[in-house]
Design a protein around this motif. Structure first.
Motif, mmCIF file in Angstrom:
data_model
loop_
_atom_site.group_PDB
_atom_site.id
_atom_site.type_symbol
_atom_site.label_atom_id
_atom_site.label_comp_id
_atom_site.label_asym_id
_atom_site.label_seq_id
_atom_site.Cartn_x
_atom_site.Cartn_y
_atom_site.Cartn_z
ATOM 1 N N ALA A 126 -4.548 3.360 -3.930
ATOM 2 C CA ALA A 126 -4.360 1.912 -4.076
ATOM 3 C C ALA A 126 -4.476 1.166 -2.750
ATOM 4 C CB ALA A 126 -2.996 1.623 -4.705
ATOM 5 N N HIS A 127 -4.297 1.863 -1.633
ATOM 6 C CA HIS A 127 -4.396 1.254 -0.298
ATOM 7 C C HIS A 127 -3.458 0.066 -0.109
ATOM 8 C CE1 HIS A 127 -7.801 3.832 0.580
ATOM 9 N NE2 HIS A 127 -8.354 3.447 -0.552
ATOM 10 N N LEU A 128 -2.271 0.127 -0.740
ATOM 11 C CA LEU A 128 -1.298 -0.954 -0.542
ATOM 12 C C LEU A 128 -0.733 -0.862 0.868
ATOM 13 C CD1 LEU A 128 0.668 -0.879 -3.922
ATOM 14 C CD2 LEU A 128 -1.154 -2.442 -3.248
ATOM 15 N N SER A 129 -0.571 -2.006 1.499
ATOM 16 C CA SER A 129 0.003 -2.055 2.842
ATOM 17 C C SER A 129 1.499 -1.772 2.773
ATOM 18 C CB SER A 129 -0.229 -3.433 3.461
ATOM 19 O OG SER A 129 0.543 -4.401 2.763
ATOM 20 N N GLN A 130 2.093 -1.538 3.937
ATOM 21 C CA GLN A 130 3.550 -1.341 4.019
ATOM 22 C C GLN A 130 4.267 -2.566 3.455
ATOM 23 O OE1 GLN A 130 4.966 1.504 4.966
ATOM 24 N NE2 GLN A 130 7.049 0.778 4.761
ATOM 25 N N GLU A 131 3.766 -3.743 3.762
ATOM 26 C CA GLU A 131 4.376 -4.988 3.273
ATOM 27 C C GLU A 131 4.290 -5.083 1.744
ATOM 28 O OE1 GLU A 131 3.639 -9.747 3.692
ATOM 29 O OE2 GLU A 131 3.316 -8.517 5.485
ATOM 30 N N GLU A 132 3.149 -4.727 1.181
ATOM 31 C CA GLU A 132 2.996 -4.763 -0.283
ATOM 32 C C GLU A 132 3.907 -3.742 -0.948
ATOM 33 O OE1 GLU A 132 -1.599 -6.109 -1.007
ATOM 34 O OE2 GLU A 132 -1.263 -4.188 0.021
ATOM 35 N N LEU A 133 3.998 -2.533 -0.362
ATOM 36 C CA LEU A 133 4.906 -1.518 -0.905
ATOM 37 C C LEU A 133 6.351 -1.999 -0.833
ATOM 38 C CD1 LEU A 133 3.458 1.814 0.512
ATOM 39 C CD2 LEU A 133 3.580 1.149 -1.893
ATOM 40 N N SER A 134 6.721 -2.644 0.270
ATOM 41 C CA SER A 134 8.081 -3.153 0.429
ATOM 42 C C SER A 134 8.404 -4.235 -0.596
ATOM 43 C CB SER A 134 8.287 -3.698 1.840
ATOM 44 O OG SER A 134 8.286 -2.634 2.758
ATOM 45 N N THR A 135 7.439 -5.093 -0.892
ATOM 46 C CA THR A 135 7.638 -6.134 -1.909
ATOM 47 C C THR A 135 7.901 -5.492 -3.265
ATOM 48 O OG1 THR A 135 6.261 -7.692 -0.679
ATOM 49 C CG2 THR A 135 6.597 -8.147 -3.025
ATOM 50 N N LEU A 136 7.130 -4.464 -3.608
ATOM 51 C CA LEU A 136 7.357 -3.740 -4.866
ATOM 52 C C LEU A 136 8.702 -3.011 -4.824
ATOM 53 C CD1 LEU A 136 3.841 -2.163 -5.544
ATOM 54 C CD2 LEU A 136 4.973 -3.951 -6.891
ATOM 55 N N GLY A 137 8.999 -2.403 -3.677
ATOM 56 C CA GLY A 137 10.250 -1.653 -3.535
ATOM 57 C C GLY A 137 11.472 -2.520 -3.729
ATOM 58 N N LEU A 138 11.402 -3.756 -3.246
ATOM 59 C CA LEU A 138 12.535 -4.673 -3.380
ATOM 60 C C LEU A 138 12.851 -4.950 -4.845
ATOM 61 C CD1 LEU A 138 14.608 -6.362 -1.880
ATOM 62 C CD2 LEU A 138 12.934 -8.219 -1.771
#
Length: 195
Positions: A26-38
């Protein structure tokens, strides 16, 4: 373990998000993963980041700090779990709660001053969890009696850790307390792990 105040469920969620990102390319950035993680939990972004960070907001605003590695720690988990939701529902922020001096702790981390970190660390959630479960204070005292520079409940509890300046003192504390506590570990802090 989940319900131990060690981010067990959040770490599992972070691992799943990282794994899916790789498996599905998916090549999600750290920021995108963090948004999902939240969406999964307040401390999932921290678990995704790893290492030593200052967490602000509800835990989602992270500032990377120098790694606080190789600190000898004895970790004890009592034989009961605590609901994080229950702790936060019962927490009352008022003037009687002693808050940690964040700037002093940040300075100590940057200097890798274990003594100062141990002296300054506080967990306001102990005003809820340790009141209901007196064993937490007993464990803190036992660790200090065995030479810990400082001892504190982790997260919303009930796990407790003690920081040690020297490996032999940590080893002796571990050996002294392992007959008393079923779930006890001698560990060292680690730094960031490359993703």
């Amino acid at each position: 373990p989940i319900g131990a105040g060690l981010a067990g469920g959040s770490t599992d969620a972070a691992a799943v998000l990282k794994g899916l990102n790789v498996l599905y390319d998916a090549h999600l950035s750290q920021e995108e993963l963090s948004t999902l993680g939240l969406l999964c939990g307040a401390d999932v972004p921290f678990c995704l980041a790893g290492g030593t960070c200052l967490a602000e907001g509800i835990g989602e605003k992270l500032t990377r700090l120098p790694d606080f590695t190789d600190v000898y720690t004895v970790l004890i988990m009592p034989e009961f779990s605590v609901s994080t939701a229950w702790v936060y529902q019962n927490f009352r922020m008022d003037n009687s709660v002693r808050h940690p001096d964040t700037q002093a702790i940040l300075s100590a981390i940057r200097q890798k001053d274990i003594v100062k970190v141990a002296r300054e660390m506080k967990n306001v959630l102990e005003t809820v969890t340790a009141v209901k479960y007196p064993e937490i204070e007993e464990i803190k005292r036992a660790l200090k009696d065995c030479g810990a520079l400082g001892s504190m409940m982790s997260g919303s509890g009930p796990s407790v850790f003690g920081l040690f300046e020297e490996p032999d003192k940590a080893q002796r504390a571990f050996e002294s307390l392992q007959n008393r506590y079923k779930y006890i570990w001698l560990v060292t802090t680690i730094g960031s792990i490359e993703h």
